[in-house]
Design a protein around this motif. Structure first.
Motif, mmCIF file in Angstrom:
data_model
loop_
_atom_site.group_PDB
_atom_site.id
_atom_site.type_symbol
_atom_site.label_atom_id
_atom_site.label_comp_id
_atom_site.label_asym_id
_atom_site.label_seq_id
_atom_site.Cartn_x
_atom_site.Cartn_y
_atom_site.Cartn_z
ATOM 1 N N SER A 186 0.816 -1.210 0.000
ATOM 2 C CA SER A 186 0.000 0.000 0.000
ATOM 3 C C SER A 186 0.848 1.258 0.000
ATOM 4 C CB SER A 186 -0.930 -0.002 1.218
ATOM 5 O OG SER A 186 -0.174 -0.011 2.416
ATOM 6 N N GLU A 187 2.160 1.121 0.282
ATOM 7 C CA GLU A 187 3.042 2.278 0.308
ATOM 8 C C GLU A 187 3.672 2.568 -1.054
ATOM 9 O OE1 GLU A 187 2.180 3.181 4.091
ATOM 10 O OE2 GLU A 187 3.712 4.248 2.985
ATOM 11 N N ARG A 188 3.418 1.754 -2.049
ATOM 12 C CA ARG A 188 4.022 1.988 -3.346
ATOM 13 C C ARG A 188 3.496 3.282 -3.951
ATOM 14 N NH1 ARG A 188 3.248 -4.248 -5.399
ATOM 15 N NH2 ARG A 188 4.864 -5.163 -4.059
ATOM 16 N N PRO A 189 4.386 4.135 -4.494
ATOM 17 C CA PRO A 189 3.962 5.436 -5.021
ATOM 18 C C PRO A 189 2.842 5.371 -6.042
ATOM 19 C CG PRO A 189 6.347 5.346 -4.851
ATOM 20 C CD PRO A 189 5.852 3.955 -4.551
ATOM 21 N N LEU A 190 2.919 4.415 -6.979
ATOM 22 C CA LEU A 190 1.884 4.340 -8.006
ATOM 23 C C LEU A 190 0.526 4.036 -7.388
ATOM 24 C CD1 LEU A 190 0.992 4.369 -10.929
ATOM 25 C CD2 LEU A 190 1.646 1.944 -11.091
ATOM 26 N N ARG A 191 0.493 3.106 -6.446
ATOM 27 C CA ARG A 191 -0.778 2.763 -5.808
ATOM 28 C C ARG A 191 -1.312 3.939 -5.010
ATOM 29 N NH1 ARG A 191 -1.551 -2.883 -2.721
ATOM 30 N NH2 ARG A 191 -1.053 -3.530 -4.862
ATOM 31 N N LEU A 192 -0.420 4.655 -4.324
ATOM 32 C CA LEU A 192 -0.844 5.820 -3.560
ATOM 33 C C LEU A 192 -1.405 6.900 -4.489
ATOM 34 C CD1 LEU A 192 2.094 6.035 -1.018
ATOM 35 C CD2 LEU A 192 -0.293 5.521 -0.491
ATOM 36 N N SER A 193 -0.726 7.139 -5.610
ATOM 37 C CA SER A 193 -1.198 8.144 -6.570
ATOM 38 C C SER A 193 -2.559 7.763 -7.137
ATOM 39 C CB SER A 193 -0.188 8.308 -7.717
ATOM 40 O OG SER A 193 1.036 8.807 -7.234
ATOM 41 N N LEU A 194 -2.724 6.499 -7.487
ATOM 42 C CA LEU A 194 -4.013 6.045 -8.008
ATOM 43 C C LEU A 194 -5.095 6.155 -6.951
ATOM 44 C CD1 LEU A 194 -2.939 2.907 -10.100
ATOM 45 C CD2 LEU A 194 -3.634 5.172 -10.951
ATOM 46 N N GLY A 195 -4.729 5.958 -5.705
ATOM 47 C CA GLY A 195 -5.695 6.124 -4.625
ATOM 48 C C GLY A 195 -6.181 7.556 -4.531
ATOM 49 N N GLY A 196 -5.248 8.511 -4.530
ATOM 50 C CA GLY A 196 -5.635 9.920 -4.491
ATOM 51 C C GLY A 196 -6.432 10.324 -5.711
ATOM 52 N N LEU A 197 -6.048 9.806 -6.878
ATOM 53 C CA LEU A 197 -6.750 10.117 -8.125
ATOM 54 C C LEU A 197 -8.180 9.588 -8.093
ATOM 55 C CD1 LEU A 197 -6.762 11.133 -11.062
ATOM 56 C CD2 LEU A 197 -5.829 8.915 -11.742
ATOM 57 N N SER A 198 -8.352 8.344 -7.641
ATOM 58 C CA SER A 198 -9.697 7.763 -7.621
ATOM 59 C C SER A 198 -10.605 8.489 -6.639
ATOM 60 C CB SER A 198 -9.623 6.274 -7.270
ATOM 61 O OG SER A 198 -9.180 6.085 -5.940
ATOM 62 N N LEU A 199 -10.037 8.945 -5.518
ATOM 63 C CA LEU A 199 -10.843 9.681 -4.551
ATOM 64 C C LEU A 199 -11.330 11.004 -5.139
ATOM 65 C CD1 LEU A 199 -8.830 9.118 -1.252
ATOM 66 C CD2 LEU A 199 -10.876 7.951 -2.048
ATOM 67 N N THR A 200 -10.472 11.675 -5.903
ATOM 68 C CA THR A 200 -10.863 12.948 -6.498
ATOM 69 C C THR A 200 -11.848 12.752 -7.635
ATOM 70 O OG1 THR A 200 -8.691 13.876 -5.946
ATOM 71 C CG2 THR A 200 -10.007 15.072 -7.560
ATOM 72 N N LEU A 201 -11.583 11.797 -8.510
ATOM 73 C CA LEU A 201 -12.497 11.551 -9.625
ATOM 74 C C LEU A 201 -13.820 10.976 -9.138
ATOM 75 C CD1 LEU A 201 -10.154 10.108 -12.401
ATOM 76 C CD2 LEU A 201 -10.962 12.450 -12.081
ATOM 77 N N GLY A 202 -13.826 10.418 -7.950
ATOM 78 C CA GLY A 202 -15.059 9.903 -7.391
ATOM 79 C C GLY A 202 -15.943 10.973 -6.787
ATOM 80 N N ASN A 203 -15.507 12.219 -6.894
ATOM 81 C CA ASN A 203 -16.281 13.333 -6.343
ATOM 82 C C ASN A 203 -16.609 14.324 -7.460
ATOM 83 O OD1 ASN A 203 -17.477 15.266 -4.748
ATOM 84 N ND2 ASN A 203 -15.566 15.994 -3.833
#
Length: 204
Positions: free
Chosen positions: A106-123
């Motif tokens: 869960s600490e991998r940069p790509l996964r973290l970036s995709l997490g932040g991206l999905s949270l924003t696009l989900g709003n």
């Protein structure tokens, strides 16, 4: 774009992103539980997401968001599910220092970036905010590429600074959390905070 218009947009946008919401909650919860490691990648996902919504608004593609409403709903629930997963991981995490968990997937940069991206696009409310804000400071019909880039750069700087500021505050507070009992309380408290952000996104 005029300097006054850019400054006006920056002030309003800065106030909006500084307001407590799911994004701020997610950043605070993650830093309190895991420390600053990986935070730039996580925040980067939020920046990219906001830029996507801005591009849709600036190019008058509101109709695209309506046409593909099902897709955006799916993204919203995916983002909420990701937050719930993080909440569960925090709630069940052992009371150890951040160094033990630093190598987890869960600490991998790509996964973290995709997490932040999905949270924003989900709003999708971010899109409507841009649709309301931009006409007050710029004529979208005559917005040039340089003007578009000026706003995009301002957004990236402002959002990074605001979320980075929250992250630093959380990291400062985390320094005083040393005992296993305190770590467990923080993990579960931030897990509950993350779950609350997930519910907020899913029900918007």
């Amino acid at each position: 774009m005029t300097l006054v218009g850019l400054l006006t947009f920056g002030a309003v946008y800065g106030a909006a992103v500084a307001s407590p919401g799911p994004g701020v909650a997610a950043v605070l919860a993650r830093v309190l539980a895991r420390g600053l490691r990986g935070t730039p990648a996580f925040i980067g996902g939020f920046v990219v997401g906001d830029l996507v919504w801005f591009a849709l608004a600036a190019t008058a593609l509101h109709a695209v968001a309506q046409t593909f409403a099902v897709l955006f709903i799916a993204i919203r629930y995916a983002g909420a599910a990701y937050l719930l997963y993080l909440a569960w991981k925090l709630w069940t995490a052992p009371a150890v220092s951040e160094g033990v968990a630093a190598g987890s997937p869960s600490e991998r940069p790509l996964r973290l970036s995709l997490g932040g991206l999905s949270l924003t696009l989900g709003n999708p409310k971010v899109l409507f905010s841009f649709m309301a804000l931009l006409p007050m400071v710029v004529d979208l019909g005559t917005l040039s590429l340089p003007g578009f880039l000026e706003i995009a750069v301002a957004m990236a700087v402002i959002l990074s600074a605001v979320l980075g500021g929250y992250a630093l505050l959380a990291a400062f507070g985390r320094r005083f959390i040393t005992s296993p009992r305190a770590v467990r309380i923080v993990n579960r408290g931030t897990g509950a905070l993350m779950a609350g952000a997930a519910v907020t996104i899913a029900t918007r």
